[in-house]
Scaffold this motif. Structure first.
Motif, PDB file in Angstrom:
ATOM      1  N   ILE A   2       0.858  -1.192   0.000  1.00 52.37           N
ATOM      2  CA  ILE A   2       0.000   0.000   0.000  1.00 52.37           C
ATOM      3  C   ILE A   2       0.896   1.245   0.000  1.00 52.37           C
ATOM      4  O   ILE A   2       1.740   1.420   0.894  1.00 52.37           O
ATOM      5  CB  ILE A   2      -0.934   0.019   1.226  1.00 52.37           C
ATOM      6  N   PHE A   3       0.699   2.103  -0.991  1.00 56.87           N
ATOM      7  CA  PHE A   3       1.391   3.398  -1.077  1.00 56.87           C
ATOM      8  C   PHE A   3       0.377   4.498  -0.781  1.00 56.87           C
ATOM      9  O   PHE A   3      -0.707   4.522  -1.389  1.00 56.87           O
ATOM     10  CB  PHE A   3       1.982   3.623  -2.476  1.00 56.87           C
ATOM     11  N   THR A   4       0.741   5.419   0.102  1.00 62.71           N
ATOM     12  CA  THR A   4      -0.126   6.573   0.421  1.00 62.71           C
ATOM     13  C   THR A   4       0.672   7.865   0.220  1.00 62.71           C
ATOM     14  O   THR A   4       1.737   8.045   0.839  1.00 62.71           O
ATOM     15  CB  THR A   4      -0.646   6.497   1.856  1.00 62.71           C
ATOM     16  N   ILE A   5       0.156   8.763  -0.644  1.00 62.79           N
ATOM     17  CA  ILE A   5       0.811  10.061  -0.929  1.00 62.79           C
ATOM     18  C   ILE A   5      -0.178  11.166  -0.549  1.00 62.79           C
ATOM     19  O   ILE A   5      -1.269  11.253  -1.128  1.00 62.79           O
ATOM     20  CB  ILE A   5       1.186  10.159  -2.419  1.00 62.79           C
ATOM     21  N   LYS A   6       0.218  12.012   0.427  1.00 57.88           N
ATOM     22  CA  LYS A   6      -0.692  13.058   0.937  1.00 57.88           C
ATOM     23  C   LYS A   6       0.065  14.392   0.968  1.00 57.88           C
ATOM     24  O   LYS A   6       1.173  14.462   1.488  1.00 57.88           O
ATOM     25  CB  LYS A   6      -1.178  12.696   2.343  1.00 57.88           C
ATOM     26  N   ASP A   7      -0.584  15.421   0.379  1.00 58.42           N
ATOM     27  CA  ASP A   7       0.033  16.757   0.401  1.00 58.42           C
ATOM     28  C   ASP A   7      -0.891  17.705   1.157  1.00 58.42           C
ATOM     29  O   ASP A   7      -2.043  17.389   1.453  1.00 58.42           O
ATOM     30  CB  ASP A   7       0.294  17.250  -1.023  1.00 58.42           C
ATOM     31  N   LYS A  39     -10.046  16.581  -0.571  1.00 56.43           N
ATOM     32  CA  LYS A  39     -10.405  17.497   0.513  1.00 56.43           C
ATOM     33  C   LYS A  39      -9.243  17.614   1.483  1.00 56.43           C
ATOM     34  O   LYS A  39      -8.605  16.614   1.813  1.00 56.43           O
ATOM     35  CB  LYS A  39     -11.643  16.992   1.246  1.00 56.43           C
ATOM     36  N   ASN A  40      -9.017  18.906   1.968  1.00 57.90           N
ATOM     37  CA  ASN A  40      -7.898  19.149   2.884  1.00 57.90           C
ATOM     38  C   ASN A  40      -6.594  18.638   2.281  1.00 57.90           C
ATOM     39  O   ASN A  40      -5.842  17.864   2.879  1.00 57.90           O
ATOM     40  CB  ASN A  40      -8.137  18.512   4.247  1.00 57.90           C
ATOM     41  N   GLY A  41      -6.328  19.109   1.119  1.00 52.20           N
ATOM     42  CA  GLY A  41      -5.177  18.596   0.390  1.00 52.20           C
ATOM     43  C   GLY A  41      -5.603  17.412  -0.470  1.00 52.20           C
ATOM     44  O   GLY A  41      -6.785  17.096  -0.611  1.00 52.20           O
ATOM     45  N   THR A  42      -4.642  16.738  -1.019  1.00 51.49           N
ATOM     46  CA  THR A  42      -4.924  15.580  -1.881  1.00 51.49           C
ATOM     47  C   THR A  42      -4.278  14.333  -1.271  1.00 51.49           C
ATOM     48  O   THR A  42      -3.104  14.363  -0.869  1.00 51.49           O
ATOM     49  CB  THR A  42      -4.378  15.798  -3.295  1.00 51.49           C
ATOM     50  N   THR A  43      -5.078  13.268  -1.255  1.00 47.39           N
ATOM     51  CA  THR A  43      -4.578  11.971  -0.752  1.00 47.39           C
ATOM     52  C   THR A  43      -4.776  10.918  -1.840  1.00 47.39           C
ATOM     53  O   THR A  43      -5.887  10.755  -2.361  1.00 47.39           O
ATOM     54  CB  THR A  43      -5.322  11.531   0.519  1.00 47.39           C
ATOM     55  N   ILE A  44      -3.707  10.248  -2.164  1.00 50.81           N
ATOM     56  CA  ILE A  44      -3.749   9.169  -3.180  1.00 50.81           C
ATOM     57  C   ILE A  44      -3.286   7.867  -2.535  1.00 50.81           C
ATOM     58  O   ILE A  44      -2.202   7.836  -1.920  1.00 50.81           O
ATOM     59  CB  ILE A  44      -2.870   9.521  -4.406  1.00 50.81           C
ATOM     60  N   THR A  45      -4.105   6.824  -2.675  1.00 48.22           N
ATOM     61  CA  THR A  45      -3.766   5.496  -2.124  1.00 48.22           C
ATOM     62  C   THR A  45      -3.677   4.493  -3.278  1.00 48.22           C
ATOM     63  O   THR A  45      -4.592   4.386  -4.096  1.00 48.22           O
ATOM     64  CB  THR A  45      -4.830   5.022  -1.124  1.00 48.22           C
ATOM     65  N   ILE A  46      -2.573   3.784  -3.306  1.00 55.59           N
ATOM     66  CA  ILE A  46      -2.327   2.750  -4.341  1.00 55.59           C
ATOM     67  C   ILE A  46      -2.135   1.405  -3.627  1.00 55.59           C
ATOM     68  O   ILE A  46      -1.290   1.290  -2.735  1.00 55.59           O
ATOM     69  CB  ILE A  46      -1.093   3.090  -5.186  1.00 55.59           C
ATOM     70  N   LYS A  47      -2.932   0.409  -4.042  1.00 55.10           N
ATOM     71  CA  LYS A  47      -2.865  -0.930  -3.430  1.00 55.10           C
ATOM     72  C   LYS A  47      -2.487  -1.963  -4.496  1.00 55.10           C
ATOM     73  O   LYS A  47      -3.171  -2.082  -5.518  1.00 55.10           O
ATOM     74  CB  LYS A  47      -4.210  -1.311  -2.804  1.00 55.10           C
ATOM     75  N   ILE A  48      -1.406  -2.698  -4.224  1.00 60.60           N
ATOM     76  CA  ILE A  48      -0.925  -3.732  -5.153  1.00 60.60           C
ATOM     77  C   ILE A  48      -0.945  -5.075  -4.405  1.00 60.60           C
ATOM     78  O   ILE A  48      -0.164  -5.265  -3.468  1.00 60.60           O
ATOM     79  CB  ILE A  48       0.497  -3.441  -5.664  1.00 60.60           C
ATOM     80  N   PRO A  49      -1.842  -6.017  -4.767  1.00 62.49           N
ATOM     81  CA  PRO A  49      -1.918  -7.304  -4.032  1.00 62.49           C
ATOM     82  C   PRO A  49      -0.775  -8.238  -4.425  1.00 62.49           C
ATOM     83  O   PRO A  49      -0.171  -8.129  -5.487  1.00 62.49           O
ATOM     84  CB  PRO A  49      -3.266  -7.868  -4.470  1.00 62.49           C
ATOM     85  N   HIS A 100      -3.777  -2.330 -14.642  1.00 65.88           N
ATOM     86  CA  HIS A 100      -3.062  -3.265 -15.524  1.00 65.88           C
ATOM     87  C   HIS A 100      -2.184  -4.228 -14.725  1.00 65.88           C
ATOM     88  O   HIS A 100      -1.997  -5.392 -15.136  1.00 65.88           O
ATOM     89  CB  HIS A 100      -2.215  -2.465 -16.510  1.00 65.88           C
ATOM     90  N   VAL A 101      -1.662  -3.783 -13.602  1.00 64.67           N
ATOM     91  CA  VAL A 101      -0.817  -4.665 -12.775  1.00 64.67           C
ATOM     92  C   VAL A 101      -1.632  -5.330 -11.670  1.00 64.67           C
ATOM     93  O   VAL A 101      -1.070  -5.915 -10.742  1.00 64.67           O
ATOM     94  CB  VAL A 101       0.373  -3.892 -12.170  1.00 64.67           C
ATOM     95  N   GLY A 102      -2.998  -5.230 -11.744  1.00 63.57           N
ATOM     96  CA  GLY A 102      -3.858  -5.926 -10.800  1.00 63.57           C
ATOM     97  C   GLY A 102      -4.141  -5.175  -9.527  1.00 63.57           C
ATOM     98  O   GLY A 102      -4.653  -5.769  -8.572  1.00 63.57           O
ATOM     99  N   GLY A 103      -3.857  -3.869  -9.477  1.00 63.13           N
ATOM    100  CA  GLY A 103      -4.081  -3.087  -8.269  1.00 63.13           C
ATOM    101  C   GLY A 103      -5.251  -2.132  -8.418  1.00 63.13           C
ATOM    102  O   GLY A 103      -6.020  -2.196  -9.379  1.00 63.13           O
ATOM    103  N   GLU A 104      -5.357  -1.222  -7.451  1.00 61.89           N
ATOM    104  CA  GLU A 104      -6.422  -0.214  -7.496  1.00 61.89           C
ATOM    105  C   GLU A 104      -5.883   1.086  -6.908  1.00 61.89           C
ATOM    106  O   GLU A 104      -4.967   1.085  -6.066  1.00 61.89           O
ATOM    107  CB  GLU A 104      -7.654  -0.677  -6.732  1.00 61.89           C
ATOM    108  N   MET A 105      -6.469   2.210  -7.349  1.00 57.57           N
ATOM    109  CA  MET A 105      -6.011   3.533  -6.906  1.00 57.57           C
ATOM    110  C   MET A 105      -7.220   4.385  -6.517  1.00 57.57           C
ATOM    111  O   MET A 105      -8.226   4.388  -7.243  1.00 57.57           O
ATOM    112  CB  MET A 105      -5.216   4.219  -8.019  1.00 57.57           C
ATOM    113  N   GLU A 106      -7.104   5.053  -5.398  1.00 54.80           N
ATOM    114  CA  GLU A 106      -8.170   5.934  -4.909  1.00 54.80           C
ATOM    115  C   GLU A 106      -7.584   7.332  -4.669  1.00 54.80           C
ATOM    116  O   GLU A 106      -6.448   7.486  -4.198  1.00 54.80           O
ATOM    117  CB  GLU A 106      -8.765   5.383  -3.614  1.00 54.80           C
ATOM    118  N   ILE A 107      -8.411   8.397  -4.966  1.00 52.49           N
ATOM    119  CA  ILE A 107      -7.981   9.797  -4.825  1.00 52.49           C
ATOM    120  C   ILE A 107      -9.051  10.552  -4.048  1.00 52.49           C
ATOM    121  O   ILE A 107     -10.241  10.454  -4.363  1.00 52.49           O
ATOM    122  CB  ILE A 107      -7.761  10.458  -6.204  1.00 52.49           C
ATOM    123  N   TRP A 108      -8.595  11.337  -3.022  1.00 53.04           N
ATOM    124  CA  TRP A 108      -9.477  12.232  -2.273  1.00 53.04           C
ATOM    125  C   TRP A 108      -8.924  13.657  -2.379  1.00 53.04           C
ATOM    126  O   TRP A 108      -7.711  13.868  -2.200  1.00 53.04           O
ATOM    127  CB  TRP A 108      -9.549  11.838  -0.801  1.00 53.04           C
TER     128      TRP A 108
END
Length: 638
Positions: free
Chosen positions: A579-584, A620-630, A610-618
């Motif tokens: 799990i990768f989490t990038i928050k600014d 509010k209060n900055g930007t948060t991106i979560t990348i999950k690779i099983p 394409h690599v079998g994962g999923e990505m979510e973006i929020w």
């Protein structure tokens, strides 16, 4: 003295009564249906081989000899029997019939007291025993009331009929009773049992022959021939009870012995083939081979003895010797196979022991219980016991064949499984070889790019920078230097992605960390990185590494261009997935703000999917991106 006279007188009276009883003819009116007259016959046997004149027969020499029996050693000696019959019934004349026994031909003469001559009786009347049988011939005897009739009976004994001698006189009304007693009653239970057991033997023969036809295995052929030989053997014996022509019985005894020996020959060949004795038990193989040769020699000699009355005693002696040899060979072979301690040999040993046991019962029945009426004697005697022995033998042999079939089937399944595993191993080796060749090719390309193109681009960048220093601040040289620098960075990324030495999660995170630090440093943005220290050494393909890196790089590029942030938090977590989490702390975004760079976010999601994962973006209060690779099914591959 008086006592001595009394004893002498008693002896004289007893002798007179005894002599009277000896000379008393058979009164045909004293019995109702039929009577066995064997005990009433008087016997005379001529000395030597000279022709006997019927007209000069010494009648005074005929004597009753109840101890005399026809045996295999003296059946061919000539015999003359005198039969005396008396009829004192109410009718002046009557006719009775003389039956000599099954398959026994006789010449009969009637004594004419008026002329003192013997008249040859040639008349015969045929009666049917049963519907499947041939006719039996009886001699009609015409008696006059109150007269003693003398008949000379000269039987024709041969090796095939001497055991059937059973002289009987019967009234005309009792012929059916005689046939029922002599032919039908003794054969009824025996016939049913024989048909049932013959059906079982036929089933075993059919099964073995069918297996041979399908598999072409020699042991099935020999087992089927063994069953067929004894099936024919018992069939011949069975037909003997329903067909009474002398020519049939003349040849049937030969075929019985020949089929029996042939059956044993095939049985021993089956044992040798089935257990592979030549390779595994050579001494037993040599012994059984000697027994087979002995049986073959006997089968070759048998036709020269089987049809001779004179050689019959020697034939019987030789046959009994061969039977003793077979019994000893069966017991010895059974003992050796039992000690072999193999399942297949144990089945064969049990079959031989079963047959030998029934043969021993036959010997006991023929010696100790031969003249006694008991259950075995009533249902067929030795033939039924022998049939049961052969059936038990075939049954155990069939179990042995079945056990071998199961063992071979398991061995085939094991071979198939081994072949499957070997094929899978070869396929895996091919896949590994291809993968290894691909890895080698990737490393070679990375090396060549690094050595050739990379060094060339680096030279261009250095030369452009040197030119800037010498020529001053010219815009074209700055663009050349900037583009060359960007190309070098992109080329380094490509080299890093295709190099197989970097195909692990720790190398991926180390490269991302180094790149992000260098990437954000010129923009005065504070970078906070949280990566676990005990990262698992999980393998990850070059394609996945590049896609993940490109998405994270795009995230940082968007932060620089659009977020107006001064701080970024980069966090990595390892659970059942990466799990990768990038928050600014930037201004965030809404749907309207996405339009200018909508394609960038869509491409990022497509790369992750394409690599079998999923990505979510929020946003509010900055930007948060979560990348999950099983992980791919296990913890050693991503």
């Amino acid at each position: 003295m008086r006592l001595q006279y009394i004893i002498l007188l008693a002896l004289c009276v007893f002798s007179s009564f005894h002599a009277l009883s000896q000379d008393t003819p058979v009164n045909v009116a004293s019995f109702g249906n039929y009577k066995d007259v064997r005990a009433s016959l008087k016997l005379w046997r001529p000395q030597g081989k000279a022709e006997v004149n019927i007209e000069s027969l010494p009648l005074a020499s005929f004597r009753k000899d109840t101890s005399d029996k026809v045996t295999e050693n003296n059946f061919f000696n000539r015999r003359f029997f005198l039969l005396e019959l008396l009829y004192d019934g109410g009718d002046p004349h009557t006719v009775i019939y003389f039956y000599p026994g099954k398959m026994v031909k006789v010449e009969m003469y009637s004594y004419d007291s008026s002329t003192s001559k013997w008249n040859h009786l040639q008349e015969r009347e045929a009666f049917s025993a049963i519907s499947l049988s041939s006719k039996i011939n009886l001699v009609p005897l015409r008696l006059t009331a109150g007269t003693v009739h003398r008949y000379l009976v000269i039987p024709e004994f041969h090796y095939y009929n001497w055991t059937q001698w059973s002289p009987t006189v019967a009234h005309h009304t009792a012929i059916n009773d005689l046939i029922l007693h002599e032919f039908i009653q003794p054969n009824y239970t025996y016939s049913i049992l024989t048909i049932l057991m013959a059906g079982m033997i036929f089933m075993l023969f059919s099964y073995s022959f069918l297996k041979f036809y399908l598999n072409r295995r020699s042991e099935y052929l020999y087992n089927s021939l063994f069953a067929l030989a004894f099936l024919l053997f018992f069939t011949v014996i069975f037909l003997n009870n329903f067909y009474y022509q002398p020519w049939w019985h003349r040849y049937s005894s030969f075929f019985q012995s020949w089929l029996q020996m042939l059956g044993y020959i095939v049985e021993f060949i089956f044992i040798i083939t089935f257990l592979q004795l030549r390779e595994r038990r050579y001494r037993l193989f040599v012994f059984l081979r000697a027994v087979i040769i002995s049986l073959m020699v006997y089968c070759c000699v048998l036709p020269f003895m089987a049809f001779s009355d004179r050689l019959y005693p020697f034939n019987i002696f030789l046959f009994n010797s061969v039977c003793i040899l077979l019994l000893g060979a069966s017991l010895y072979t059974a003992a050796v196979l039992h000690q072999w301690n193999r399942h297949m040999s144990r089945y064969i040993s049990a079959g031989l022991m079963a047959l030998a046991s029934f043969i021993i019962l036959i010997i006991l029945q023929n010696t100790l219980l031969r003249d006694k009426q008991h259950l075995v004697q009533k249902i067929g005697g030795p033939v039924i016991l022998y049939n049961l022995g052969i059936l038990a033998n075939l049954f155990f042999f069939r179990l042995g064949l079945g056990h071998k079939e199961r063992v071979e089937e398991l061995e085939k399944l094991e071979d198939i499984e081994k072949l499957r595993l070997e094929n899978e191993k070869k396929e895996l080796e091919k896949v590994l070889a291809i993968a290894s060749s691909r890895v080698d090719e990737r490393n070679r390309i990375a090396k060549e790019i690094h050595d050739d193109i990379g060094s060339g681009l680096t030279s261009i960048r250095l030369l452009s920078e040197i030119a800037l220093v010498k020529q001053g601040n010219k815009e074209e040289l700055k663009k050349i230097s900037s583009n060359a620098n960007e190309l070098v960075n992109n080329l380094n990324e490509i080299i890093w992605s295709i190099n197989s030495r970097n195909d692990t999660v720790p190398n991926l995170l180390a490269y991302i960390r180094s790149h992000m630090v260098d990437y954000l440093e010129p923009y005065n943005i504070k970078l906070s990185i949280n990566i676990p220290s005990n990262l698992p050494n999980v393998e990850i393909s070059g394609e996945k590494r590049r896609n993940i890196f490109m998405v994270i790089k795009e995230c940082f590029t968007n932060i620089i261009k659009h977020a107006n942030a001064n701080a970024v938090n980069f966090t990595v977590q390892v659970r059942d997935q990466l799990i990768f989490t990038i928050k600014d702390n930037g201004k965030g975004f809404d749907a309207k703000d996405i339009l200018p760079f909508k394609n960038g976010i869509r491409n990022m999601k497509e790369r992750i999917e394409h690599v079998g994962g999923e990505m979510e973006i929020w946003g509010k209060n900055g930007t948060t991106i979560t990348i999950k690779i099983p992980f791919n099914g296990n913890s050693s591959h991503l």
